[in-house]
Design a protein around this motif. Structure first.
Motif, PDB file in Angstrom:
ATOM      1  N   LEU A   1       0.829  -1.204   0.000  1.00 19.90           N
ATOM      2  CA  LEU A   1       0.000   0.000   0.000  1.00 19.90           C
ATOM      3  C   LEU A   1       0.865   1.255   0.000  1.00 19.90           C
ATOM      4  CD1 LEU A   1      -2.809   1.293   0.121  1.00 19.90           C
ATOM      5  CD2 LEU A   1      -2.731   1.067   2.604  1.00 19.90           C
ATOM      6  N   ASP A   2       1.942   1.241   0.813  1.00 18.53           N
ATOM      7  CA  ASP A   2       2.855   2.385   0.838  1.00 18.53           C
ATOM      8  C   ASP A   2       3.471   2.621  -0.532  1.00 18.53           C
ATOM      9  OD1 ASP A   2       2.570   3.258   3.417  1.00 18.53           O
ATOM     10  OD2 ASP A   2       4.219   2.062   4.227  1.00 18.53           O
ATOM     11  N   LYS A   3       3.886   1.553  -1.177  1.00 20.12           N
ATOM     12  CA  LYS A   3       4.502   1.675  -2.509  1.00 20.12           C
ATOM     13  C   LYS A   3       3.502   2.253  -3.512  1.00 20.12           C
ATOM     14  CE  LYS A   3       7.761  -2.159  -1.968  1.00 20.12           C
ATOM     15  NZ  LYS A   3       8.103  -3.535  -2.423  1.00 20.12           N
ATOM     16  N   ARG A   4       2.267   1.744  -3.446  1.00 16.98           N
ATOM     17  CA  ARG A   4       1.251   2.230  -4.378  1.00 16.98           C
ATOM     18  C   ARG A   4       0.955   3.717  -4.146  1.00 16.98           C
ATOM     19  NH1 ARG A   4      -1.797  -1.889  -6.857  1.00 16.98           N
ATOM     20  NH2 ARG A   4      -0.362  -3.636  -7.164  1.00 16.98           N
ATOM     21  N   LEU A   5       0.865   4.120  -2.883  1.00 16.37           N
ATOM     22  CA  LEU A   5       0.619   5.529  -2.579  1.00 16.37           C
ATOM     23  C   LEU A   5       1.769   6.408  -3.073  1.00 16.37           C
ATOM     24  CD1 LEU A   5      -0.898   5.316   1.014  1.00 16.37           C
ATOM     25  CD2 LEU A   5      -2.062   6.046  -1.051  1.00 16.37           C
ATOM     26  N   GLY A   6       3.005   5.933  -2.865  1.00 18.39           N
ATOM     27  CA  GLY A   6       4.155   6.700  -3.339  1.00 18.39           C
ATOM     28  C   GLY A   6       4.165   6.810  -4.856  1.00 18.39           C
ATOM     29  N   ALA A   7       3.870   5.684  -5.530  1.00 19.42           N
ATOM     30  CA  ALA A   7       3.843   5.700  -6.991  1.00 19.42           C
ATOM     31  C   ALA A   7       2.722   6.598  -7.503  1.00 19.42           C
ATOM     32  CB  ALA A   7       3.665   4.273  -7.526  1.00 19.42           C
ATOM     33  N   PHE A   8       1.591   6.551  -6.816  1.00 16.06           N
ATOM     34  CA  PHE A   8       0.460   7.390  -7.214  1.00 16.06           C
ATOM     35  C   PHE A   8       0.827   8.869  -7.109  1.00 16.06           C
ATOM     36  CE2 PHE A   8      -3.345   9.825  -6.088  1.00 16.06           C
ATOM     37  CZ  PHE A   8      -4.207   9.484  -7.109  1.00 16.06           C
ATOM     38  N   THR A   9       1.425   9.245  -5.968  1.00 12.76           N
ATOM     39  CA  THR A   9       1.806  10.642  -5.767  1.00 12.76           C
ATOM     40  C   THR A   9       2.830  11.087  -6.813  1.00 12.76           C
ATOM     41  OG1 THR A   9       1.420  10.444  -3.387  1.00 12.76           O
ATOM     42  CG2 THR A   9       2.783  12.290  -4.113  1.00 12.76           C
ATOM     43  N   ASP A  10       3.824  10.235  -7.081  1.00  3.71           N
ATOM     44  CA  ASP A  10       4.844  10.581  -8.075  1.00  3.71           C
ATOM     45  C   ASP A  10       4.238  10.749  -9.467  1.00  3.71           C
ATOM     46  OD1 ASP A  10       6.731  10.470  -6.096  1.00  3.71           O
ATOM     47  OD2 ASP A  10       7.432   8.443  -6.597  1.00  3.71           O
ATOM     48  N   GLU A  11       3.311   9.865  -9.819  1.00  2.02           N
ATOM     49  CA  GLU A  11       2.717   9.925 -11.151  1.00  2.02           C
ATOM     50  C   GLU A  11       1.849  11.168 -11.309  1.00  2.02           C
ATOM     51  OE1 GLU A  11       1.638   8.772 -15.079  1.00  2.02           O
ATOM     52  OE2 GLU A  11       3.326   8.376 -13.745  1.00  2.02           O
ATOM     53  N   VAL A  12       1.058  11.475 -10.269  1.00  4.69           N
ATOM     54  CA  VAL A  12       0.228  12.680 -10.339  1.00  4.69           C
ATOM     55  C   VAL A  12       1.104  13.925 -10.429  1.00  4.69           C
ATOM     56  CG1 VAL A  12      -1.436  14.114  -9.091  1.00  4.69           C
ATOM     57  CG2 VAL A  12      -1.752  11.642  -9.178  1.00  4.69           C
ATOM     58  N   SER A  13       2.188  13.972  -9.658  1.00  2.85           N
ATOM     59  CA  SER A  13       3.099  15.120  -9.717  1.00  2.85           C
ATOM     60  C   SER A  13       3.711  15.249 -11.107  1.00  2.85           C
ATOM     61  CB  SER A  13       4.202  14.963  -8.672  1.00  2.85           C
ATOM     62  OG  SER A  13       3.662  14.955  -7.368  1.00  2.85           O
ATOM     63  N   ARG A  14       4.078  14.112 -11.705  1.00  4.59           N
ATOM     64  CA  ARG A  14       4.664  14.154 -13.048  1.00  4.59           C
ATOM     65  C   ARG A  14       3.653  14.679 -14.058  1.00  4.59           C
ATOM     66  NH1 ARG A  14       4.536  11.620 -17.602  1.00  4.59           N
ATOM     67  NH2 ARG A  14       2.970  10.127 -16.887  1.00  4.59           N
ATOM     68  N   LEU A  15       2.410  14.219 -13.954  1.00  2.00           N
ATOM     69  CA  LEU A  15       1.379  14.684 -14.871  1.00  2.00           C
ATOM     70  C   LEU A  15       1.116  16.179 -14.706  1.00  2.00           C
ATOM     71  CD1 LEU A  15      -1.151  11.728 -14.553  1.00  2.00           C
ATOM     72  CD2 LEU A  15       0.218  12.299 -16.571  1.00  2.00           C
ATOM     73  N   MET A  16       1.134  16.652 -13.465  1.00  2.03           N
ATOM     74  CA  MET A  16       0.860  18.075 -13.218  1.00  2.03           C
ATOM     75  C   MET A  16       1.958  18.952 -13.796  1.00  2.03           C
ATOM     76  SD  MET A  16      -2.048  18.142 -11.683  1.00  2.03           S
ATOM     77  CE  MET A  16      -2.159  19.760 -10.967  1.00  2.03           C
ATOM     78  N   ARG A  17       3.181  18.458 -13.818  1.00  3.62           N
ATOM     79  CA  ARG A  17       4.292  19.255 -14.351  1.00  3.62           C
ATOM     80  C   ARG A  17       4.389  19.177 -15.865  1.00  3.62           C
ATOM     81  NH1 ARG A  17       6.950  16.800  -9.934  1.00  3.62           N
ATOM     82  NH2 ARG A  17       7.874  15.281 -11.363  1.00  3.62           N
ATOM     83  N   ALA A  18       3.717  18.218 -16.463  1.00  5.81           N
ATOM     84  CA  ALA A  18       3.917  17.948 -17.888  1.00  5.81           C
ATOM     85  C   ALA A  18       3.405  19.072 -18.777  1.00  5.81           C
ATOM     86  CB  ALA A  18       3.242  16.624 -18.274  1.00  5.81           C
ATOM     87  N   ARG A  19       2.287  19.709 -18.416  1.00  2.00           N
ATOM     88  CA  ARG A  19       1.713  20.745 -19.274  1.00  2.00           C
ATOM     89  C   ARG A  19       0.705  21.558 -18.496  1.00  2.00           C
ATOM     90  NH1 ARG A  19      -3.389  19.485 -21.269  1.00  2.00           N
ATOM     91  NH2 ARG A  19      -4.124  17.367 -20.883  1.00  2.00           N
ATOM     92  N   GLN A  20       0.195  22.608 -19.161  1.00  2.00           N
ATOM     93  CA  GLN A  20      -0.849  23.432 -18.558  1.00  2.00           C
ATOM     94  C   GLN A  20      -2.205  22.749 -18.723  1.00  2.00           C
ATOM     95  OE1 GLN A  20      -0.598  26.396 -16.885  1.00  2.00           O
ATOM     96  NE2 GLN A  20       1.601  26.037 -16.932  1.00  2.00           N
ATOM     97  N   PHE A  21      -3.055  22.906 -17.732  1.00  2.00           N
ATOM     98  CA  PHE A  21      -4.371  22.288 -17.777  1.00  2.00           C
ATOM     99  C   PHE A  21      -5.452  23.359 -17.733  1.00  2.00           C
ATOM    100  CE2 PHE A  21      -1.575  19.085 -16.060  1.00  2.00           C
ATOM    101  CZ  PHE A  21      -1.973  17.933 -16.713  1.00  2.00           C
ATOM    102  N   SER A  22      -6.614  23.024 -18.277  1.00  2.00           N
ATOM    103  CA  SER A  22      -7.750  23.943 -18.207  1.00  2.00           C
ATOM    104  C   SER A  22      -8.335  23.928 -16.801  1.00  2.00           C
ATOM    105  CB  SER A  22      -8.832  23.528 -19.214  1.00  2.00           C
ATOM    106  OG  SER A  22      -9.431  22.307 -18.820  1.00  2.00           O
TER     107      SER A  22
END
Length: 203
Positions: free
Chosen positions: A159-180
């Motif tokens: 569960l800890d690994k999944r939460l860490g991976a989830f947070t990292d992936e969301v952070s990566r997506l947020m940095r990737a481009r501008q969103f509406s």
């Protein structure tokens, strides 16, 4: 009614438009709207009473077909146009100047609106960035108590690994481009929904 048509000048311009050919009331309204580049259009309550008065004065006549009146200029109306040719020329000049003024004003209003929209977007973007920082920069939760070895400990680690991976992936997506704004609001609702579901599950 625009000031350029004060003192009975709309009456004169209606005669001028009818001199180009028979028209019904809404055609006259559209022609006037086109003449003012869509920035002014007289109402039916402005046009029809004047047409009726012109008809009473014998300057126009009408025929009715399909519930619609079509107006035509009479010889007396054409005679008035000839007599007032100078007034008509001055009126055309004033209309051109009025259209230029209205266009300039419309341009200023559009610029102000665009500026206000840009300011609002900047404020929303800043609020979104602050919200994002608050969410991702919140203090880390205290470490969970060590559990005894066994299948449950392995599940906690997973569960800890999944939460860490989830947070990292969301952070990566947020940095990737501008969103509406819509995308960001939807993402926030999804995260809130997931958190509520976990709260209910783990209580």
């Amino acid at each position: 009614m625009t000031a350029v048509f004060s003192h009975g000048r709309l009456r004169l311009y209606l005669l001028k438009l009818l001199d180009d050919g028979p028209k019904h009331g809404y055609e006259l309204i559209r022609l006037l709207e086109d003449r003012f580049l869509g920035l002014y259009a007289p109402s039916a309550g402005t046009i029809y009473p004047r047409l009726q008065r012109l008809e009473v004065e014998g300057l126009v006549s009408h025929t009715a077909a399909g519930g619609r009146k079509t107006y035509d200029i009479t010889d007396a109306g054409r005679a008035e146009l000839r007599q007032r040719a100078g007034e008509l020329t001055a009126l055309e000049t004033d209309i051109a100047a009025s259209v230029a003024d209205l266009s300039s004003l419309a341009g200023e209003i559009r610029s102000e609106v665009r500026g206000s929209v840009r300011d609002l977007k900047r404020e929303l973007s800043e609020a979104t960035r602050q919200t994002r920082r608050a969410r991702w920069e919140a203090p880390a939760p205290p470490p969970r108590p060590a559990s005894t070895p066994g299948p449950q400990a392995e599940l906690f680690d997973e569960l800890d690994k999944r939460l860490g991976a989830f947070t990292d992936e969301v952070s990566r997506l947020m940095r990737a481009r501008q969103f509406s704004d819509t995308q960001l609001r939807t993402a926030i609702r999804l995260l809130d929904g997931a958190l509520d579901g976990l709260r209910r599950l783990l209580r």
